[in-house]
Design an enzyme around this catalytic site. Structure first.
Site, PDB file in Angstrom:
ATOM      1  N   VAL A 153       0.786  -1.132  -0.142  1.00  0.00           N
ATOM      2  CA  VAL A 153       0.053  -0.027   0.157  1.00  0.00           C
ATOM      3  C   VAL A 153       0.980   1.370  -0.038  1.00  0.00           C
ATOM      4  CG1 VAL A 153      -1.826   1.111   1.246  1.00  0.00           C
ATOM      5  CG2 VAL A 153      -1.781  -1.233   1.416  1.00  0.00           C
ATOM      6  N   ASN A 164      -2.141   4.165  -3.413  1.00  0.00           N
ATOM      7  CA  ASN A 164      -3.095   5.302  -3.036  1.00  0.00           C
ATOM      8  C   ASN A 164      -2.419   6.616  -2.930  1.00  0.00           C
ATOM      9  OD1 ASN A 164      -4.943   6.566  -0.881  1.00  0.00           O
ATOM     10  ND2 ASN A 164      -3.025   6.424   0.070  1.00  0.00           N
ATOM     11  N   SER A 174      -8.482   6.376  -7.699  1.00  0.00           N
ATOM     12  CA  SER A 174      -8.599   7.378  -8.911  1.00  0.00           C
ATOM     13  C   SER A 174      -9.648   8.635  -8.146  1.00  0.00           C
ATOM     14  CB  SER A 174      -9.353   6.751  -9.911  1.00  0.00           C
ATOM     15  OG  SER A 174      -9.819   7.731 -10.970  1.00  0.00           O
ATOM     16  N   TYR A 221      -4.512  17.721 -11.886  1.00  0.00           N
ATOM     17  CA  TYR A 221      -4.954  16.338 -11.088  1.00  0.00           C
ATOM     18  C   TYR A 221      -5.906  15.693 -11.854  1.00  0.00           C
ATOM     19  CZ  TYR A 221      -7.358  14.124  -7.011  1.00  0.00           C
ATOM     20  OH  TYR A 221      -7.451  13.088  -6.389  1.00  0.00           O
ATOM     21  N   LYS A 240      -5.451  11.436 -13.251  1.00  0.00           N
ATOM     22  CA  LYS A 240      -6.368  10.455 -12.577  1.00  0.00           C
ATOM     23  C   LYS A 240      -7.032   9.776 -13.840  1.00  0.00           C
ATOM     24  CE  LYS A 240      -5.552  10.783  -8.203  1.00  0.00           C
ATOM     25  NZ  LYS A 240      -5.125   9.460  -7.533  1.00  0.00           N
ATOM     26  N   VAL A 291     -13.637  12.878   0.664  1.00  0.00           N
ATOM     27  CA  VAL A 291     -13.409  12.296   1.749  1.00  0.00           C
ATOM     28  C   VAL A 291     -12.810  13.386   2.750  1.00  0.00           C
ATOM     29  CG1 VAL A 291     -12.076  10.477   2.850  1.00  0.00           C
ATOM     30  CG2 VAL A 291     -12.805  10.022   0.643  1.00  0.00           C
TER      31      VAL A 291
END
Length: 254
Positions: A8, A86, A137, A151, A155, A182
């Site tokens: 990760v 991530n 993503s 950005y 993605k 988030v």
């Protein structure tokens, strides 16, 4: 069945930290290898999970660090089952008219080329284990947010990389997943700093999401990413780009 071995990236905070915590909550015997630039949070994870968590301190744009991470996993645990990519950055936030090309290139090195590098380094092991890549993503890959050209396009490139990996590697599954909006440090940065470079409308939208308590807790998408890494990407959506809350991932959301 032997414990899964999972890599990760960007595990020091936010979604990455939550992914690690969720993996161990779901499958405590899992082995996780993490990388981040800040060592203190990595030490905390090591203290918490002991012989199940291992780490490298470094920038994910450093191919040598990625090679070391993968080599350590194979040397000490014999395989790599899944990779969750991530780590990423938002800036530069600027109009295309004012594009700082060097800043765009730096963002692409982090958000895209580091993941190309990580895939190329690990794909032989992932194929051997019939494993999975899970890419974090963004809704910005298909939607316009003012002055997020760097950005969002990075993605979008990541989504296509998922399609490429899934089609070129028959023993590998790969999925790009948007996490929703988030409640992380990126949102703080948008509200307090780079949002000033956005349209007043979009800046106000992000502020309102916080004020009205509509931001997601990082554990919500992290649960999906962790379960995909543990259980595997469904064949029906292999190579695609989806949202964390899509119907096809309903069983991974809990």
């Amino acid at each position: 069945m032997p414990a899964k071995v999972i890599i990760v990236t960007g595990v020091s905070r936010g979604i990455g930290r939550s992914i690690v915590d969720t993996i161990f909550k779901e499958e405590p015997e899992t082995i996780v290898y993490g990388i981040a630039r800040s060592e203190a949070p990595l030490k905390e994870l090591k203290e918490q999970y002991g012989d199940h968590f291992f780490y490298i301190v470094g920038d994910i744009t450093d191919a040598g660090k990625l090679k070391q991470l993968a080599a350590d996993a194979v040397r000490d645990h014999g395989k790599i089952d899944s990779v969750v990519a991530n780590a990423g950055v938002l800036e530069p936030v600027q109009r295309i008219h004012d594009a700082d090309i060097d800043a765009w290139k730096r963002l692409y090195d982090i958000n895209f080329f580091s993941i190309v590098s990580l895939v190329s380094i690990t794909v032989e092991q992932i194929a051997r284990s019939h494993g999975n890549y899970v890419f974090v993503s963004s809704d910005a890959s298909t939607m316009y947010f003012s002055n997020w050209g760097a950005y969002g396009s990075s993605k979008a490139a990541l989504n296509h990389l998922a399609l490429t990996v899934a089609n070129e590697e028959p023993n590998v599954r790969c999925l790009a997943v948007a996490p929703g909006i988030v409640d992380t440090s990126m949102q703080v940065n948008i509200r307090e700093n780079v949002g000033n470079n956005m349209s007043a409308e979009h800046h106000a939208m992000f502020k309102d999401l916080k004020e009205s308590n509509k931001l997601l807790d990082s554990n919500v998408p992290a649960t999906v990413y962790a379960n995909l890494a543990l259980r595997g990407v469904p064949e029906s959506i292999n190579g695609t780009y989806v949202s964390y809350d899509c119907a096809e991932l309903a069983s991974f959301q809990k």
